[in-house]
Write an enzyme that holds these catalytic residues in place. Structure first.
Site, PDB file in Angstrom:
ATOM      1  N   ASP A 175       0.871  -1.171   0.000  1.00 39.38           N
ATOM      2  CA  ASP A 175       0.000   0.000   0.000  1.00 39.38           C
ATOM      3  C   ASP A 175       0.914   1.229   0.000  1.00 39.38           C
ATOM      4  OD1 ASP A 175      -1.667   2.114   0.690  1.00 39.38           O
ATOM      5  OD2 ASP A 175      -2.966   0.858   1.928  1.00 39.38           O
ATOM      6  N   LYS A 200      -6.697   9.701  -1.966  1.00 41.67           N
ATOM      7  CA  LYS A 200      -5.815  10.584  -1.200  1.00 41.67           C
ATOM      8  C   LYS A 200      -4.980  11.460  -2.136  1.00 41.67           C
ATOM      9  CE  LYS A 200      -7.315   8.253   2.444  1.00 41.67           C
ATOM     10  NZ  LYS A 200      -8.268   7.291   1.904  1.00 41.67           N
TER      11      LYS A 200
END
Ligand code: PLP
Length: 388
Positions: A175, A200
């Site tokens: 990630d 994000k």
């Protein structure tokens, strides 16, 4: 020819000549594309399988991560789920970093462990713990990393862990949400699959929910593609267009996020209401030496603190007294935000696991935006003063 990162972020995977000279990738708001006769071979038939706007984004992500192919999903969790569903079966083992995003923890425990996958969490900040976990468990198919981690910004040594996992025959997924490919390109360090909550930094403007997965090789891309189109949680074209726009300024934004975050982290360290600051760019951070080479360009925009007054009231007082920095459940946008991880991002994590991980009630995670640093600091410091 491959250009440097900031150039590729603007031009990769898109040729205006193929789209009526449109300077920006058009939004193909279509569910299907027409065929002229039975059996006609056309590049786009049905939007779940492929859509031209999504394809530009997927190819751009693949270029930026130095991978073979990218896949865009309707949310970050849909992207992680596609990776797990593609490569894990009941009886297999997945070893995940213990300091992991709360939603990923929930997915592994609530869905995959319940399905019969052996889910093992290990503190991989010491690579020797991966050796131990690999020796203790059979059928390890996947090692799942997250670095810097959410919320305590712990770092793991990607290259060392990838080499160990590979030697044991396991795939390595990571990630890379907090770092973005601007700061860290894990496929070049030995990982097989890289994931982003594009919600994000890749989007960067807090107006899209999306996940992006990039596979290193065509062999890994093939089963991921099959799973994506069969399960169907694909990203829509309008969202892909917004993320493509966001990626064009990724390099600039990340430079400012990193500069502002480092400055805020230093000032927080000197504030009397703060017990401890977590930011890998600070010499006081436990993994600062690793950060200096693994994240040589910068350590990202997230800064986490323990308040000296470790209480819900103190945390709430900081949150309530900030006017510019608002409380929200996400991060990575141009605006500064604060998250109370205990009750927000990690609310599903059992209290004893939170305690083990160091997720206290008086922990605040700041997503430092790209506003003027003095305005951000004036807002945070005045709110911290209320806890003294
Ligand atoms: N991974 C990390 C590190 C995250 O912070 C998040 C969201 O907060 C996710 C994954 C999940 O992504 P999404 O919320 O886009 O589904």
């Amino acid at each position: 020819m491959k250009y440097r990162f900031a150039t590729e972020a603007i031009h990769a995977a898109y040729n205006p000549d193929e789209h009526n000279r449109a300077i920006m990738p058009p939004v193909y708001q279509n569910s299907m594309f027409t065929m002229k006769e039975i059996g006609e071979q056309i590049p786009f038939r049905y939007a779940r399988l492929a859509n031209p706007t999504r394809k530009v984004l997927e190819d751009t992500a693949a270029v930026l991560e130095n991978g073979a192919a990218g896949f865009a999903f309707a949310s970050g969790m849909a992207g992680i789920d596609c990776v797990f569903r593609t490569f894990l079966r009941p009886g297999d083992t997945v070893i995940a970093v213990s300091d992991i995003y709360g939603g990923s923890y929930d997915l592994l425990v609530d869905v995959y462990a319940a399905w019969g996958v052996n889910v093992v969490f290990a503190d991989l900040t010491d690579p020797a713990n991966l050796d131990k976990a690999l020796a203790e468990h059979e059928n390890v198919k996947l090692v799942w990393l997250e670095t810097p981690s959410n919320p305590l910004l712990r770092l793991v040594d990607i290259a060392a862990l990838a080499a160990k996992a590979k030697a044991a025959g396991a795939l390595v997924g990571i990630d890379n949400t907090f770092a973005t490919p601007y700061l860290q390109q894990p496929l070049d360090m030995g990982c097989d699959i890289v994931f982003h909550s594009a919600t994000k930094y890749l989007c960067g403007h807090s107006d899209v929910l999306m996940g992006i997965v990039v596979a290193k090789t065509p062999e890994l891309a093939k089963p991921l593609h099959t799973m994506m189109v069969n399960t169907g949680a694909v990203a829509g074209p309008a969202d892909c267009s917004l993320v493509l726009r966001g990626i064009k300024t990724l390099a600039l934004r990340m430079e400012r996020h990193c500069a502002n975050a480092l400055d805020i982290a230093r000032r927080l360290e000197a504030h009397p209401a703060v017990e401890k600051v977590f930011y890998p760019g600070l010499p006081s951070h436990e993994h600062h030496d690793l950060a200096r080479w693994q994240m040589a360009k910068g350590c990202g925009g997230v800064v986490t603190v323990y308040l000296k007054n470790d209480s819900r009231e103190a945390a709430n007082s900081v949150i309530k007294n900030m006017k510019l920095v608002r409380m929200a459940s996400s991060l990575g946008g141009v605006e500064s935000l604060v998250n109370h991880c205990y009750t927000q991002s990690h609310s599903g994590v059992p209290p004893e696991v939170k305690a083990e991980l160091g997720i206290r009630v008086g922990l605040l995670r700041f997503s430092v935006g790209i506003e003027d640093i003095e305005d951000i600091w004036a807002d945070i410091s005045a709110a911290l003063d209320t806890t003294l």
